[in-house]
Every structure is written in structure tokens, then in C-alpha cells.
Scaffold this active site. Structure first.
Site, PDB file in Angstrom:
ATOM      1  N   ASP A 198       0.792  -1.282  -0.229  1.00  0.00           N
ATOM      2  CA  ASP A 198       0.042  -0.022   0.029  1.00  0.00           C
ATOM      3  C   ASP A 198       0.900   1.338   0.003  1.00  0.00           C
ATOM      4  OD1 ASP A 198      -2.523  -1.052   0.308  1.00  0.00           O
ATOM      5  OD2 ASP A 198      -2.202  -1.607   2.274  1.00  0.00           O
TER       6      ASP A 198
HETATM    7  C1  BGC Z   1       0.071   1.294   6.369  1.00  0.00           C
HETATM    8  C2  BGC Z   1      -0.145  -0.041   5.467  1.00  0.00           C
HETATM    9  C3  BGC Z   1      -1.611  -0.002   5.357  1.00  0.00           C
HETATM   10  C4  BGC Z   1      -2.192   1.456   4.609  1.00  0.00           C
HETATM   11  C5  BGC Z   1      -3.675   1.369   4.536  1.00  0.00           C
HETATM   12  C6  BGC Z   1      -0.464   2.289   5.678  1.00  0.00           C
HETATM   13  O1  BGC Z   1      -0.071   3.277   6.405  1.00  0.00           O
HETATM   14  O2  BGC Z   1       1.625   1.375   6.450  1.00  0.00           O
HETATM   15  O3  BGC Z   1      -0.012  -1.209   6.034  1.00  0.00           O
HETATM   16  O4  BGC Z   1      -2.066  -1.052   4.712  1.00  0.00           O
HETATM   17  O5  BGC Z   1      -1.822   2.352   5.365  1.00  0.00           O
HETATM   18  O6  BGC Z   1      -4.457   1.617   5.657  1.00  0.00           O
HETATM   19  C1  NOJ Z   2      -1.607  -3.491   5.305  1.00  0.00           C
HETATM   20  C2  NOJ Z   2      -2.848  -4.058   4.434  1.00  0.00           C
HETATM   21  O1  NOJ Z   2      -3.934  -4.275   5.137  1.00  0.00           O
HETATM   22  C3  NOJ Z   2      -2.360  -5.029   3.346  1.00  0.00           C
HETATM   23  O2  NOJ Z   2      -3.268  -5.338   2.606  1.00  0.00           O
HETATM   24  C4  NOJ Z   2      -1.178  -4.634   2.600  1.00  0.00           C
HETATM   25  O3  NOJ Z   2      -0.978  -5.349   1.680  1.00  0.00           O
HETATM   26  C5  NOJ Z   2       0.016  -4.400   3.815  1.00  0.00           C
HETATM   27  N1  NOJ Z   2      -0.471  -3.388   4.640  1.00  0.00           N
HETATM   28  C6  NOJ Z   2       1.057  -3.964   3.039  1.00  0.00           C
HETATM   29  O4  NOJ Z   2       1.302  -2.529   2.394  1.00  0.00           O
END
Ligand code: BGC
Ligand code: NOJ
Length: 811
Positions: free
Chosen positions: A483
Site C-alpha cells: 500500500d
Molecule cells: C500502512 C499500511 C496500510 C495502509 C492502509 C499504511 O499507512 O503502512 O500497512 O495497509 O496504511 O491503511
Molecule cells: C496492510 C494491508 O492490510 C495489506 O493489504 C497490505 O498489503 C499491507 N498493509 C502492505 O502494505
């Protein structure tokens, strides 16, 4: 250092001190009604949706303080204490918390009084039950008081902590006998209320928080408890709570037991009132009537244990490795159920108001859950697919109550569509139920444009085919699985969400990770097309897959490992050419899992590079070298300090990808080494470093660049649960469901030894004995199915049998 121990016979983790490094929690509830409960009785309760139907209040932003929970206070002379230590934190003479499968037990003792709590949510009812047993262990008679306490949340948890100008005027309750009814907003558009009741005559009650605590006091020093007397006030606005007072006399050796019930009740729109202003309590009374005695409680508790024992018996291993046995048979499967229920919404690190059900997350959660309750997985697949857009793309998340997609975390994550194929394929491989592919499923919840689920999968696949960049690799969109790799975002101002700011897609930035997924799940989709008799589609899909493999080989290979992506300027990410972020874990795992490079040696090279550059004693890091400054063209990934989260943290979720990839090239020793590093039970001994619960996986462990290398965060709600279970059960132990039947093809360490697995598959119980006389890491020399040798690894499914006995001998 440990703060407790595993009690495998009872399927419990026993915590022996309330002062764990962080709150160590458990989840109560299996379907609609859920409670989070910490080892000191902190936590909260909600019905279906942690944001929209929150029943009790929690206080955020203070992780270790962990206040608000469902508390019991005992006043014994001048001493006031809680069986779970919080919130008075009176030192106890003894303390124990047992987190079990769907229940928690607490035993605290002080000055000859022992208080034992057992708490759980019975199967089928929206109610949390707590049995409180008070025992006088001394020689003198005791006259003590027991007080219960919950603080109501005014339903919408988001509004509840923001909108005081309204909220402080709307709280309403009713009290009849021993039952307190919380009915805020019931007078207008809500048709639900909450109840808190006890199965005994009470001496007093309280429903106003200010009366209970007194001015300027917190829950650690409640004035009414200190006074030993509740005032029986009916709250009007402000902060409604529920507290019962029970005066209890105990002779030496005597015990008294009370059953408390916290329930959720919904009435029909035209049946809301008993008389003007008085809520209709019929359904509440009926619910409470079911749990009036200790026997009722115990019976329901047995029901819960039976339910779980049956679920967990669907996959059971007996090996000489107690960590594997314990994780596979108990905790990993349990965590899979919890992630399936919660997605990433409610934990001690997810507030329940920020994220709903993730499209990608829930599809992956299915991988670890589907063997437990396939019917619920089926329903979930339809729910998820119903939020998909007509062009195959997806809302990134949806709200569990409304089941509608929302744009709070944006859309345009270009890996999302392929996860729907992954989840659906897993469901059909598990169940053989192809009827799901013929279900009519809406797009964006609009039934007028519904198509079959199979058509949804086609659109998922085609979305990638139609969104490729300059290197014929998939466009990344907002981001892919990672993400935080936001290649089209270019955010310069604080406060802009990396997930929503900027265009949802650029024409240049590409993802090699999605390319790997496309190969893996494209093939699974092709197999479904074949199964449905559509060989033309199968051929088309496989041709597209071949094109993608060629694109990966040409522009996705860096010489020693797979490139991660191309940015919006078409510069490589995750390449030796880069100054920082030269190698990323994701494409090494996904491309090899997809079979890319397995024949030409590149897979081995990539995995060797992972070992050389990304490995640490606490797990495999997501990338190296860490980014030391913010890169506008890369986005959130470079916003984290080195070693944390997606910037070179050990992201546990993709460690199993590496482990699975290792099994794809037959290296059982290394696959298992990777498995062990993040496996909770294996690292229980370093709980003071790891800090989160030693019975479940966390999302992240700080990487080598971080100050607190080895420290975990974000326990419970992570795709790690499903992927690790997939890894250990399907790849390392090697019991993999295919469309035709179960395949048996373990890839274990040479020294793992023989083991037995019981696997319930499509209603048939397979007793599988695996022998490894020559200590090899992979390869089955002979497979005996009910005494007959079969060719290959797949046991053709035969539904006419109840039990199938299998002996697999490795070469
Ligand atoms: C986090 C991710 C998460 C994304 C969406 C980011 O700040 O590092 O792990 O999936 O936010 O909530
Ligand atoms: C948390 C999210 O829930 C997951 O979907 C994602 O792939 C990881 N963060 C990595 O960014």
C-alpha cells in the site's frame, strides 16, 4: 523472557502476570457479536460493525494504559481490587489469565477472596456472558461488595469521540430489576438497544458515569465504589454506564456465583415500544431468560468448546515438533478465523473506525479460513465481488454492516482484482462447489447490472490485461499489495492521504509483483475456465499468462533477483541500479510462487539473494537498503523511518511467500527456517523483545535498521495468519487441495521426521501418514491410498467414502 506459557491440552495461553509488555488480547464471538478483551479485562464490544454499532467505549492512543473494559470491582473492607488487576491496579495475591479459543478466564485473589471470571459469547446469540465466582478461602466470614462496570458507546464509534456538542445531551437508559437498558437514539432512528443484566437481585445500580466515578476521578478510583454504595441514578445525557452492586456474604470456604449478560437487541420498526417512551423488552427478556443459571452458562460454554473442537479437527497434525503442532492445530487456525471475521477493522492497533473490510485483505483471509466453514467463505466471496466495479477494478474496502464499498481508503489498487480470483479458486479447490461461479452477482451493489461470478473473475483478469504499461507489465495504479509504494501520488503536503491523494492511476508506473500474481492467479482462473468447459477462454488466458512471463523475464529480472516495479518516470525500483531499496521481498516471493524462474535457475538465484540481503534473525525484511529520506516519487514507503513498516521492516505477511517459494524449489530446510523466525510459539522466549502476544502473528517486526529491531507491532489482524497457515499446511506439510482432489507433496526439513495429518476435505476424513526414511526435503516416492498405490501426488476425490487412509513415503 516469558510472561506465561502454552497449555496445549486446554488450547489456552496462560498469562501469569498482568504486566505484559503490551496488552495481550483475545477475541470473543464467532459470527456477529464480538468482544476484544485484554489480559487485564480491557477492551470493547460491538455488533457486526466496529464503527457503526459499537456497544462499549474504549480509549485510544494509550496502548499500554489500556483503559476501558468490562470491569468487576471488589470492595473488601478498605481494599478495592479487580480480578484482572485493571483499573485499580491493586497488587493481587495471585493472578492468572487464560486466553482460550473464543473465551477468556481470569482468576485473581486478594486477602482470602478469590474471584474467578469466565467470559465468552455463546454460539448463536448476540450476548457476552461472564460467570463470576467469588470464594472465601480464609477462616473468617467476609462481607464484601461486587460491582460491575461497563461504559456505553453511543453506537457510532467515530461520532462518539468527536461530536460532544450533541452527544452529551442524548444519553438515555432504563432500569428494571437487575437489568440496565441502554437506549440512546432509540427514540429516533435506531431500532436497537443494549442490555446489561445479572441473574441475581441487586442491591443498587448506577447508570451515570459521573455519579459512579465522582468528579475528577478515573475508573481507577470510582467514588461510589470507595463509598461502598451505588446511588441508583438514572442517567440523563452525559456519559451513560451500567453498574450493578451486589452485597455478598461468604462463610469460610463458601463460593457464590453470578452470571452477567451483556446483550444486543433489535426490534422491528413497528414494534419498538411497550408504551410511549418505554422500550419493548420482550426480545431482551427472552434472550436473558436463556442464561439465568450457572447450568445455562456451563451448557452454552460446552457448546462453544464443542464447536471449536470440531472446527479445529478439520486439520490436525501430529509431529515431533511441538511448536508446529500447537500453531497448526490451535493458534494459527484460530487467528485465521479472527482475521476472517474482523478483516483489518478492530484490534488494539486498528481502531474499528478507520478501516472496514478490505477487498484484498478479505480475499486473502479466505485462504486460511475456507476449510473451517466453507459456507461462510462462499457468502464472503459474493459480498466482496458485489462491491467490484464493472470494469473489474474494486473499492479497496467495504463496511461490514452495509456491505457497500466505500472510498475511505481510495480505490485503484491494481492487485485487488486478482485477489478475488485467488479467494474464489481456493474456495472451489476446497469444496468442489462450482455452482458459485454461476451465481448472479452485482457490481457496486447494483443488481441491475449483475453477471455471473465467473464473469466477475474474467473482468478481474481482463482488468490487468487492459492496464499494462510501457514494459507490458501491469500498471500499478495507486499501489499494489504494498500500500505504501505510491508511484502516482506525488504528495507534498502533510495530511494528504497516500492512499487517496493524486490520480488513481498513471500511464507509466508498473508492478512486477502484480505480474507475478497475474501468472499465478491467471493460471488458477484458466483452470476454472477449463473446469467449466470453456477451453477457448482457458487458451486465451494461458496465452496472456505466457506473454506476462516473457515480460517479467525481459524487464522484470535484474540479474540476481526480480525487479520490484517501474516508477512514473519508468525508472527501476528494487534494482541494483537504485541507490536505496535495491531489493524487495515481494516479487521474489510472488514470481517464484507463480513458477517464474523455477526451470532456468533464476528462482534459486532470487531466493539466495533474499537470504543474503534481506534475512535477519527475526525474519526476512521487506527491502534493503532502507530508504533514508522521503522520495516524492515513491510515496508512503519512504515516509517511515528506516526499519519500520514497509520501509525495511520485517513485514510478516510476505515471509510465508518466501517460505512457499523455497518449497517450490524443494528447499525444505530453508523454507522451515523462514517459517520458524516469525512463528509465535518459536519466539515465545523473547517476549520481552517481541512484546506482542506470543500466540498470534503480528503484521510487522522492526527490521535491522530500526532502534527496536525485533519488536513487533499490529498483532492479530494481518494477512500473515492466512498465508502462514497456507504455507505450513499446503506447502511445507504439503497437503494442498486441487480441483481434482487433495495433493500430498510435503517439503520439510530433512530432520523433520515422520508425521501424521488428519484432514477433513469435502466431508471426507483423510488420515495421512507421511514417512521420510531417507531424510529428504521433497519428493514423494510412493502414495498408497487405502492400500492401493496411485501415480502422481493427487488423490482423486471420492465422495462415497467417509474415511481415506493414505501413506506417503518420501524418496
Ligand atoms: C500502512 C499500511 C496500510 C495502509 C492502509 C499504511 O499507512 O503502512 O500497512 O495497509 O496504511 O491503511
Ligand atoms: C496492510 C494491508 O492490510 C495489506 O493489504 C497490505 O498489503 C499491507 N498493509 C502492505 O502494505
Amino acid at each position: 523472557m516469558k510472561y506465561g506459557f502454552f497449555d496445549d491440552n486446554n488450547k489456552e495461553y496462560v498469562i501469569t502476570t498482568p504486566k505484559t509488555p503490551l496488552p495481550w488480547i483475545n477475541y470473543l464471538g464467532c459470527t456477529d457479536f464480538f468482544t476484544l478483551i485484554s489480559n487485564t479485562c480491557g477492551g470493547y464490544t460491538f455488533y457486526k460493525d466496529a464503527k457503526l454499532l459499537r456497544m462499549t467505549r474504549y480509549r485510544y492512543n494509550d496502548t499500554t494504559l489500556d483503559t476501558n473494559g468490562k470491569y468487576f470491582y471488589i470492595k473488601d473492607g478498605d481494599t478495592i481490587w479487580n480480578p484482572g488487576w485493571q483499573p485499580t491496579k491493586t497488587e493481587l495475591d495471585s493472578y492468572e489469565c487464560r486466553h482460550g479459543i473464543g473465551y477468556s478466564k481470569f482468576t485473581g485473589a486478594k486477602n482470602d477472596i478469590e474471584a474467578a471470571l469466565v467470559t465468552f459469547v455463546p454460539i448463536g446469540d448476540p450476548v457476552e456472558l461472564t460467570k463470576v465466582t467469588l470464594t472465601n478461602k480464609g477462616n473468617a466470614k467476609k462481607d464484601i461488595q461486587l460491582f460491575s462496570y461497563v461504559e456505553w458507546c453511543l453506537w457510532n464509534a467515530d461520532d462518539d469521540m468527536k461530536n460532544y456538542q450533541r452527544n452529551l445531551s442524548i444519553g438515555e437508559v432504563e432500569v428494571v430489576d437487575s437489568t440496565i437498558y441502554h437506549k440512546t437514539e432509540y427514540r429516533e432512528r435506531r431500532n436497537h438497544y443494549a442490555v446489561y443484566s445479572v441473574n441475581a437481585k441487586i442491591d443498587a445500580f448506577e447508570t451515570s458515569r459521573d455519579e459512579f466515578r465522582g468528579a475528577y476521578n478515573g475508573p481507577d478510583k470510582p467514588a461510589a465504589v470507595i463509598a461502598g454504595k451505588l446511588n441508583s441514578t438514572i442517567a440523563s445525557g452525559w456519559y451513560p454506564i451500567a453498574s450493578h452492586q451486589l452485597n455478598v456474604s461468604l462463610n469460610p470456604g463458601e463460593s457464590k456465583t453470578f452470571v452477567f449478560a451483556l446483550g444486543y437487541v433489535e426490534n422491528a420498526e413497528d414494534d419498538k415500544w411497550e408504551k410511549p417512551g418505554v422500550i419493548n423488552k420482550k426480545k431482551a427478556d427472552a434472550l436473558l431468560a436463556k442464561y439465568q443459571t450457572t447450568e445455562d452458562f456451563d451448557k452454552a460454554f460446552d457448546g462453544l468448546c464443542k464447536y471449536w473442537n470440531e472446527l479445529l479437527s478439520k486439520f490436525h497434525i501430529a509431529s515431533k515438533d511441538e511448536h508446529v503442532n500447537r500453531m497448526v492445530n490451535i493458534w494459527n487456525q484460530y487467528q485465521c478465523m479472527v482475521t476472517f471475521n474482523m478483516s483489518r477493522s478492530a484490534s488494539y492497533y486498528e481502531t474499528g473506525i478507520g478501516r472496514g473490510m478490505g477487498f484484498r485483505d478479505s480475499c486473502q483471509d479466505l485462504l486460511g479460513f475456507v476449510h473451517l466453514i466453507p459456507d461462510r467463505a462462499r457468502e464472503r466471496i459474493i459480498d466482496i465481488a458485489s462491491t467490484q466495479f464493472q470494469d473489474g477494478s474494486a473499492y479497496h474496502q467495504y463496511q461490514p454492516l452495509t456491505k457497500k464499498g466505500n472510498s475511505d481508503i481510495g480505490s485503484g489498487f491494481n492487485d485487488d482484482p486478482l485477489w478475488l480470483i485467488a479467494g474464489t479458486s481456493a474456495y472451489i479447490r476446497e469444496t468442489g462447489d462450482t455452482s458459485i461461479l454461476e451465481e448472479m452477482v452485482p457490481y457496486d451493489n447494483d443488481m441491475s447490472v449483475a453477471t455471473t461470478l465467473m464473469e466477475h473473475l474474467k473482468r478481474s483478469f481482463n482488468y490487468i490485461v487492459n492496464h499494462k504499461g510501457p514494459h507490458d507489465l501491469p500498471l500499478i495504479g495507486r499501489a499494489d499489495w504494498n500500500d505504501c509504494l505510491n508511484l502516482n501520488c506525488f504528495s507534498e503536503h502533510p495530511g494528504e492521504s497516500f492512499q487517496c491523494f493524486g490520480p488513481s492511476e498513471g500511464p507509466v508506473a508498473e508492478s512486477v509483483f502484480i505480474a507475478g500474481m497475474f501468472v499465478k492467479y491467471g493460471r488458477e482462473y484458466a483452470a476454472l475456465a477449463k473446469l467449466m468447459g470453456d477451453t477457448a477462454e482457458e487458451a486465451r488466458v494461458l496465452a496472456e499468462v505466457d506473454k506476462m512471463i516473457a515480460a517479467i523475464e525481459k524487464d522484470g529480472w535484474d540479474g540476481e533477483w526480480f525487479v520490484r516495479a517501474y516508477d512514473a518516470y519508468s525508472q527501476k525500483i528494487g534494482s541494483k541500479e537504485c541507490e536505496e531499496g535495491q531489493i524487495y521481498i515481494e516479487p521474489q516471493g510472488m514470481c517464484v510462487m507463480a513458477g517464474v524462474g523455477v526451470d532456468d535457475g533464476n528462482a534459486k538465484k532470487a531466493l539466495d539473494s533474499v537470504k543474503e540481503k534481506l534475512d535477519t534473525k527475526y525474519g526476512v525484511m521487506i527491502l534493503q537498503p532502507a530508504y533514508t529520506r522521503y522520495h516524492l516519487e515513491l510515496g508512503e514507503i519512504t515516509s517511515y523511518p528506516p526499519g519500520y513498516k514497509e520501509n525495511a521492516g520485517i513485514f510478516c505477511h510476505n515471509n510465508p511467500w518466501i517460505s512457499i517459494a523455497e518449497t517450490c524449489i524443494g528447499r525444505g530446510d530453508r523454507a522451515f527456517e523462514v517459517y520458524k523466525k516469525t512463528c509465535p510459539s518459536y519466539i515465545e522466549d523473547i517476549s520481552e523483545i517481541h512484546r506482542t502476544e506470543p500466540y498470534v502473528y503480528s503484521q510487522m517486526v522492526a527490521g535491522a535498521d530500526a532502534k527496536f529491531h525485533g519488536e513487533a507491532k499490529n498483532s492479530w489482524l494481518t494477512g500473515t495468519a492466512a498465508w502462514t497457515f497456507t504455507n505450513i499446511s499446503q506447502y511445507i506439510l504439503g497437503i494442498y487441495p486441487t480441483l481434482e482432489g487433495l495433493s500430498v507433496n510435503p517439503c520439510t526439513p530433512a530432520e523433520f521426521g515422520d508425521f501424521n495429518v488428519t484432514r477433513v476435505y469435502r466431508g471426507v476424513t483423510y488420515n495421512i501418514e507421511i514417512k521420510n526414511p531417507n531424510k529428504v526435503q521433497k519428493g514423494v516416492a510412493s502414495l498408497l491410498v487405502d492400500g492401493k498405490e496411485i501415480q502422481g501426488n493427487i488423490i482423486p476425490f471420492d465422495g462415497s467414502k467417509d474415511t481415506v487412509n493414505v501413506i506417503a513415503t518420501m524418496r
